[in-house]
Design a protein around this motif. Structure first.
Motif, PDB file in Angstrom:
ATOM      1  N   GLN A 149      -4.452  -3.613  -8.147  1.00  0.00           N
ATOM      2  CA  GLN A 149      -5.694  -4.185  -7.640  1.00  0.00           C
ATOM      3  C   GLN A 149      -6.868  -3.594  -8.401  1.00  0.00           C
ATOM      4  N   ASP A 189       6.166  -3.307   4.736  1.00  0.00           N
ATOM      5  CA  ASP A 189       6.651  -2.545   5.884  1.00  0.00           C
ATOM      6  C   ASP A 189       7.556  -3.381   6.781  1.00  0.00           C
ATOM      7  N   ALA A 214      -6.345  -9.631  -2.355  1.00  0.00           N
ATOM      8  CA  ALA A 214      -5.118  -9.084  -2.943  1.00  0.00           C
ATOM      9  C   ALA A 214      -4.036 -10.170  -2.964  1.00  0.00           C
ATOM     10  N   ALA A 237       0.840  -1.202   0.000  1.00  0.00           N
ATOM     11  CA  ALA A 237       0.000   0.000   0.000  1.00  0.00           C
ATOM     12  C   ALA A 237       0.872   1.247   0.000  1.00  0.00           C
ATOM     13  N   ARG A 238       2.068   1.127   0.610  1.00  0.00           N
ATOM     14  CA  ARG A 238       3.025   2.230   0.641  1.00  0.00           C
ATOM     15  C   ARG A 238       4.417   1.685   0.356  1.00  0.00           C
ATOM     16  N   ARG A 269     -11.484  -5.425   5.843  1.00  0.00           N
ATOM     17  CA  ARG A 269     -10.096  -5.154   5.494  1.00  0.00           C
ATOM     18  C   ARG A 269      -9.323  -6.459   5.264  1.00  0.00           C
ATOM     19  N   HIS A 316       9.291  -4.886  11.807  1.00  0.00           N
ATOM     20  CA  HIS A 316       8.250  -4.100  11.141  1.00  0.00           C
ATOM     21  C   HIS A 316       8.557  -2.620  11.328  1.00  0.00           C
ATOM     22  N   MET A 374      -7.583  -7.829   1.871  1.00  0.00           N
ATOM     23  CA  MET A 374      -6.183  -8.261   1.871  1.00  0.00           C
ATOM     24  C   MET A 374      -6.058  -9.690   1.336  1.00  0.00           C
TER      25      MET A 374
HETATM   26  P1  GDP Z   1      -0.690  -4.788   9.555  1.00  0.00           P
HETATM   27  O1  GDP Z   1       0.760  -4.492   9.657  1.00  0.00           O
HETATM   28  O2  GDP Z   1      -1.033  -6.202   9.923  1.00  0.00           O
HETATM   29  O3  GDP Z   1      -1.520  -3.786  10.259  1.00  0.00           O
HETATM   30  O4  GDP Z   1      -1.145  -4.722   8.031  1.00  0.00           O
HETATM   31  P2  GDP Z   1      -0.738  -3.659   6.912  1.00  0.00           P
HETATM   32  O5  GDP Z   1      -1.735  -2.554   6.878  1.00  0.00           O
HETATM   33  O6  GDP Z   1       0.689  -3.285   7.063  1.00  0.00           O
HETATM   34  O7  GDP Z   1      -0.945  -4.532   5.581  1.00  0.00           O
HETATM   35  C1  GDP Z   1      -0.177  -5.681   5.295  1.00  0.00           C
HETATM   36  C2  GDP Z   1       0.526  -5.526   3.946  1.00  0.00           C
HETATM   37  O8  GDP Z   1      -0.424  -5.293   2.919  1.00  0.00           O
HETATM   38  C3  GDP Z   1       1.504  -4.372   3.871  1.00  0.00           C
HETATM   39  O9  GDP Z   1       2.571  -4.765   3.031  1.00  0.00           O
HETATM   40  C4  GDP Z   1       0.699  -3.261   3.226  1.00  0.00           C
HETATM   41  O10 GDP Z   1       1.528  -2.353   2.514  1.00  0.00           O
HETATM   42  C5  GDP Z   1      -0.223  -4.028   2.302  1.00  0.00           C
HETATM   43  N1  GDP Z   1      -1.566  -3.456   2.098  1.00  0.00           N
HETATM   44  C6  GDP Z   1      -2.379  -2.852   3.009  1.00  0.00           C
HETATM   45  N2  GDP Z   1      -3.563  -2.518   2.458  1.00  0.00           N
HETATM   46  C7  GDP Z   1      -3.520  -2.926   1.150  1.00  0.00           C
HETATM   47  C8  GDP Z   1      -4.435  -2.862   0.056  1.00  0.00           C
HETATM   48  O11 GDP Z   1      -5.554  -2.362   0.151  1.00  0.00           O
HETATM   49  N3  GDP Z   1      -4.012  -3.406  -1.127  1.00  0.00           N
HETATM   50  C9  GDP Z   1      -2.772  -3.972  -1.280  1.00  0.00           C
HETATM   51  N4  GDP Z   1      -2.450  -4.475  -2.469  1.00  0.00           N
HETATM   52  N5  GDP Z   1      -1.887  -4.040  -0.261  1.00  0.00           N
HETATM   53  C10 GDP Z   1      -2.244  -3.528   0.923  1.00  0.00           C
END
Ligand code: GDP
Ligand code: MN
Length: 304
Positions: free
Chosen positions: A98, A150, A128, A34-35, A121, A301, A125
């Protein structure tokens, strides 16, 4: 037009061994993103497994943030694959966008709604991850390494180390570095709570649920009493110690490609009241592949 000859792949010849480097096995490294984090890319370049045996696959959402991440990712890829040192270059790289909307994230909803958001959410995921997996898994893939965008610090020998245990699914322990105000020094804490061993309490909760309801870790109204790998870490413990797991996270996860080829994916729905990576662990188990974790092997992380 002359039809090309049929390509034959004998899956019996695609080895999946505890020494993939010696057998020159192909790794598919998959990242939902996502980033873009520079730390993630720098860490990737430091992986000592031969890059010519690693294919990278990314999936990014079609949002403003996702567009920015795609631009930055492509910039880094161009640098590495074209002008950077040859040893840094990866075998191939695939970027997917996506084609469905990511869920709206709301933080000021009631607790119950937050859990409802979490389900949406996690389902997004899961989709995806499935899209990424099913479009990139090839007949020559031996191992799939899931690595979140991340996760910014791993040992350079991550692939060799995880594979050496010869487990169908294996997860390192995902921690986070932070500044400890009390100690006035850098410190670290557990981050990923999706690596766990099941409990009777969680089983009982599940029994009382509707068919579409899911169990989530870390909610007061869902006291699961599962044994979390995050808390099994021992500072002086053996890095090679393994524990069997019933649920896994996706932050860093090595999977034998045969587990995915057998059909284990990330359920975007309630599967035994589990979803996404936790549902994947259950599905792998049902296919006869027992997941494991490494409580004393740490990856880190990003800290916002
Ligand atoms: P957390 O660390 O468990 O809170 O989850 P994250 O928000 O970090 O999401 C897990 C992974 O999926 C990370 O690599 C994010 O960059 C990625 N990610 C989060 N949301 C999306 C999304 O909507 N689409 C895609 N393709 N990747 C996503
Ligand atoms: Mn994350």
């Amino acid at each position: 037009y002359k039809a090309p000859p049929v390509a034959h792949y004998n899956l019996n010849n695609v080895t999946i061994t505890s020494n993939p480097l010696e057998a020159r096995e192909n790794i598919l490294l998959l990242t939902p993103m996502a980033r873009f984090y520079q730390g993630y890319w720098d860490n990737l370049l430091k992986l000592s497994y031969p890059h010519e045996l690693i294919t990278l696959g990314f999936i990014l959402p079609k949002t403003k943030e996702g567009n920015m991440a795609t631009t930055e990712l492509q910039r880094q890829i161009a640098k590495t694959q074209k002008s950077g040192p040859e040893k840094d270059r990866f075998k191939s790289i695939i970027i997917l966008r996506q084609d469905f909307e990511p869920p709206i994230q709301s933080q000021d909803e009631a607790e119950r709604h937050k859990m409802q958001n979490q389900k949406k959410r996690r389902a997004a995921m899961a989709k995806a991850r499935n899209s990424l997996l099913f479009t990139t898994l090839g007949p020559a893939t031996s191992w799939v390494l899931w690595l979140d965008a991340d996760v910014i610090e791993t040992p350079p020998t991550l692939i060799q180390d995880l594979a050496s245990h010869d487990k169908p699914v294996i997860a390192p322990n995902c921690f986070q570095r932070f500044y400890n105000e009390e100690k006035k020094a850098m410190d670290e804490r557990p981050y990923d709570f999706n690596n766990w061993q099941d409990s009777e309490a969680a089983q009982d909760l599940a029994k009382k649920m509707g068919p579409d309801d899911i169990l989530l870790e870390g909610y007061r109204e869902l006291p699961t009493y599962r044994a979390l790998m995050a808390y099994m870490h021992k500072p002086d413990g053996l890095r090679a110690e393994t524990v069997p797991l019933d649920g896994v996270g996706g932050a860093a996860l090595l999977v034998k490609a045969d587990v995915h080829r057998d059909g284990a994916m990330f359920p975007p729905f309630s599967f035994y009241h589990l979803i996404e990576t936790e549902g994947f662990a259950k599905m792998a188990k049902r296919l006869g592949w027992q997941p494991f974790g490494l409580p004393n092997y740490k990856v880190y992380h990003y800290n916002e």
